[in-house]
Design a protein around this motif. Structure first.
Motif, short mmCIF file in Angstrom:
data_model
loop_
_atom_site.label_atom_id
_atom_site.label_comp_id
_atom_site.label_asym_id
_atom_site.label_seq_id
_atom_site.Cartn_x
_atom_site.Cartn_y
_atom_site.Cartn_z
N ILE A 102 4.90 11.26 23.71
CA ILE A 102 3.95 10.24 23.25
C ILE A 102 2.80 10.89 22.48
O ILE A 102 2.37 10.41 21.43
N ALA A 103 2.30 12.01 23.05
CA ALA A 103 1.21 12.73 22.38
C ALA A 103 1.65 13.22 21.00
O ALA A 103 0.89 13.12 20.02
N TYR A 104 2.87 13.75 20.92
CA TYR A 104 3.38 14.22 19.63
C TYR A 104 3.49 13.05 18.64
O TYR A 104 3.15 13.20 17.45
N PHE A 105 3.97 11.92 19.11
CA PHE A 105 4.14 10.75 18.24
C PHE A 105 2.82 10.37 17.58
O PHE A 105 2.78 10.04 16.39
N VAL A 106 1.73 10.42 18.35
CA VAL A 106 0.40 10.09 17.82
C VAL A 106 -0.08 11.21 16.89
O VAL A 106 -0.57 10.95 15.78
N LEU A 107 0.06 12.45 17.34
CA LEU A 107 -0.42 13.58 16.54
C LEU A 107 0.31 13.72 15.22
O LEU A 107 -0.26 14.18 14.22
N ALA A 108 1.58 13.30 15.18
CA ALA A 108 2.36 13.42 13.94
C ALA A 108 1.74 12.57 12.83
O ALA A 108 1.74 12.97 11.65
N PHE A 109 1.19 11.41 13.18
CA PHE A 109 0.53 10.57 12.18
C PHE A 109 -0.76 11.24 11.69
O PHE A 109 -1.07 11.21 10.50
N VAL A 110 -1.50 11.82 12.63
CA VAL A 110 -2.74 12.53 12.26
C VAL A 110 -2.40 13.70 11.35
O VAL A 110 -3.06 13.92 10.32
N GLU A 111 -1.36 14.45 11.72
CA GLU A 111 -0.95 15.60 10.92
C GLU A 111 -0.55 15.18 9.51
O GLU A 111 -0.92 15.85 8.53
N SER A 112 0.19 14.10 9.40
CA SER A 112 0.63 13.63 8.08
C SER A 112 -0.57 13.27 7.20
O SER A 112 -0.62 13.63 6.01
N PHE A 113 -1.54 12.58 7.78
CA PHE A 113 -2.74 12.20 7.02
C PHE A 113 -3.50 13.45 6.57
O PHE A 113 -3.93 13.55 5.41
N VAL A 114 -3.67 14.39 7.49
CA VAL A 114 -4.41 15.62 7.16
C VAL A 114 -3.71 16.40 6.07
O VAL A 114 -4.33 16.89 5.12
N ASP A 115 -2.38 16.53 6.18
CA ASP A 115 -1.63 17.29 5.17
C ASP A 115 -1.73 16.63 3.80
O ASP A 115 -1.86 17.31 2.77
N MET A 116 -1.68 15.31 3.77
CA MET A 116 -1.81 14.62 2.49
C MET A 116 -3.19 14.82 1.90
O MET A 116 -3.36 14.97 0.68
N ALA A 117 -4.20 14.85 2.78
CA ALA A 117 -5.56 15.10 2.30
C ALA A 117 -5.71 16.53 1.79
O ALA A 117 -6.28 16.79 0.72
N VAL A 118 -5.17 17.47 2.55
CA VAL A 118 -5.27 18.89 2.21
C VAL A 118 -4.57 19.21 0.90
O VAL A 118 -5.07 19.97 0.06
N TRP A 119 -3.41 18.63 0.69
CA TRP A 119 -2.62 18.98 -0.50
C TRP A 119 -2.85 18.04 -1.67
O TRP A 119 -2.02 17.93 -2.56
N GLY A 120 -3.97 17.32 -1.65
CA GLY A 120 -4.41 16.62 -2.84
C GLY A 120 -3.87 15.23 -3.06
O GLY A 120 -4.04 14.67 -4.14
N MET A 121 -3.24 14.62 -2.06
CA MET A 121 -2.73 13.26 -2.25
C MET A 121 -3.84 12.23 -2.13
O MET A 121 -3.69 11.09 -2.49
N TYR A 122 -4.98 12.67 -1.58
CA TYR A 122 -6.18 11.85 -1.58
C TYR A 122 -7.17 12.53 -2.54
O TYR A 122 -7.73 13.58 -2.20
N PRO A 123 -7.41 11.98 -3.73
CA PRO A 123 -8.21 12.64 -4.78
C PRO A 123 -9.60 13.07 -4.35
O PRO A 123 -10.13 14.06 -4.85
N LEU A 124 -10.21 12.36 -3.42
CA LEU A 124 -11.58 12.66 -3.04
C LEU A 124 -11.69 13.83 -2.07
O LEU A 124 -12.77 14.31 -1.76
N LEU A 125 -10.55 14.28 -1.59
CA LEU A 125 -10.56 15.36 -0.62
C LEU A 125 -9.90 16.61 -1.19
O LEU A 125 -9.05 16.54 -2.07
N SER A 126 -10.31 17.76 -0.72
CA SER A 126 -9.70 19.02 -1.14
C SER A 126 -9.66 19.96 0.06
O SER A 126 -10.09 19.60 1.15
N PHE A 127 -9.17 21.19 -0.15
CA PHE A 127 -8.94 22.12 0.95
C PHE A 127 -10.03 22.16 1.99
O PHE A 127 -9.98 21.49 3.00
N HIS A 128 -11.05 22.97 1.77
CA HIS A 128 -12.04 23.19 2.80
C HIS A 128 -13.15 22.15 2.82
O HIS A 128 -14.01 22.16 3.69
N ASP A 129 -13.13 21.25 1.83
CA ASP A 129 -14.06 20.12 1.89
C ASP A 129 -13.57 19.11 2.92
O ASP A 129 -14.37 18.35 3.48
N SER A 130 -12.27 19.07 3.15
CA SER A 130 -11.70 18.05 4.04
C SER A 130 -11.65 18.52 5.49
O SER A 130 -11.93 17.75 6.40
#
Length: 279
Positions: A102-130
């Motif tokens: 259950i914990a992994y199921f929740v964390l996987a969504f958080v991880e996906s959001f963070v990875d998309m932010a880190v790798w530029g899928m969210y234009p307002l966010l970047s590597f260490h700014d995010s």
């Protein structure tokens, strides 16, 4: 008041009666479990006369066997009356694996959001700014730890219900999770995405999820249609990963697969050997 046509019965006579009725119906213990939704270990202990079941349990079993409860009166001795005997699943590893799943199921969504932010899928966010590197690394470690615990649960199931495909693929999936976490963390640290790794990752997970799905199909007799549909969805998700271009739909299907896997893991926990609890 006892009716004239009632039979006063207690253990072990009650267990012997249930055993006779089940055999008369041509049912195995597992088939009786499917009818009355009672733990198979509980049925075994009742038939062996090892436990004193509650009236609700007796009624459920007898109704599943097509027997009139009114013809039996369950009798307790005075010594037994204050001692309520109940059965509870006693497989802490499966329980822990379910919680970690259950914990992994929740964390996987958080991880996906963070990875998309880190790798530029969210234009307002970047590597260490995010997100700072220690936090990113901690998240990856948590995802690996919870996912591995989730997979250990399925490895544990294979010890009760042998299944080589599930055993091997669970180990490989945990290993792939470690490799993925390490590569992602390194890429974050050097601020450079290793694009070539993504197709390799997709193909690798696709192959293993295909094997895992085939293993789930083999559990159809043990866990019913839940394992069957979970296996089909898992194989479909794995095929999508193998094509690489369908990896995103594969991820969506994998969410459904993981929900079914959690339910299956809980079912396995319910069917695990029980401990006696005296109140």
């Amino acid at each position: 008041m006892v009716k004239k046509n009632q039979i006063i019965m207690k253990q072990p006579e009650l267990g012997q009666k249930i055993l006779e009725l089940r055999k008369a119906k041509g049912l195995t213990q597992e088939e009786l479990v499917d009818r009355c939704n009672i733990n198979v270990r509980t049925i075994q202990r009742i038939e062996a006369g090892e436990v004193t079941p509650r009236m609700f349990t007796i009624k459920t079993i007898l109704e599943s066997l097509g027997y009139d409860l009114n013809t039996i009166q369950f009798q307790e001795t005075p010594e037994e009356q204050p001692r309520i005997i109940s059965l509870k699943p006693d497989d802490r590893l499966l329980k822990s694996a379910f919680i970690l799943g259950i914990a992994y199921f929740v964390l996987a969504f958080v991880e996906s959001f963070v990875d998309m932010a880190v790798w530029g899928m969210y234009p307002l966010l970047s590597f260490h700014d995010s997100i700072p590197f220690p936090v990113y690394l901690f998240l990856k470690v948590l995802v690996f730890f919870t996912f591995t615990g989730f997979m250990i649960g399925f490895y544990r199931i294979t010890l009760q219900h042998p299944n080589t495909l599930i055993k091997v693929s669970a180990i490989i999936l945990a290993g792939l999770s470690l490799v993925t976490a390490a590569v992602d963390s390194y890429s974050f640290y050097v601020e450079r995405a290793h694009i070539f790794f993504l197709p390799m990752e997709s193909v690798a997970f696709g192959m293993v999820y295909m094997l895992f799905g085939m293993g789930l199909l083999k559990y159809r007799k043990t866990f019913g249609e839940l394992a069957f549909f979970g296996g089909l969805l898992c194989m479909t998700s794995g095929f999508c990963f193998l094509t690489v271009i369908l990896a995103v739909p594969g991820l969506i299907l994998l969410v459904l697969v993981e929900i079914l896997m959690l339910v299956l893991l809980y079912r396995a926990f319910e069917r695990s050997p029980n401990k006696l609890v005296l109140v």
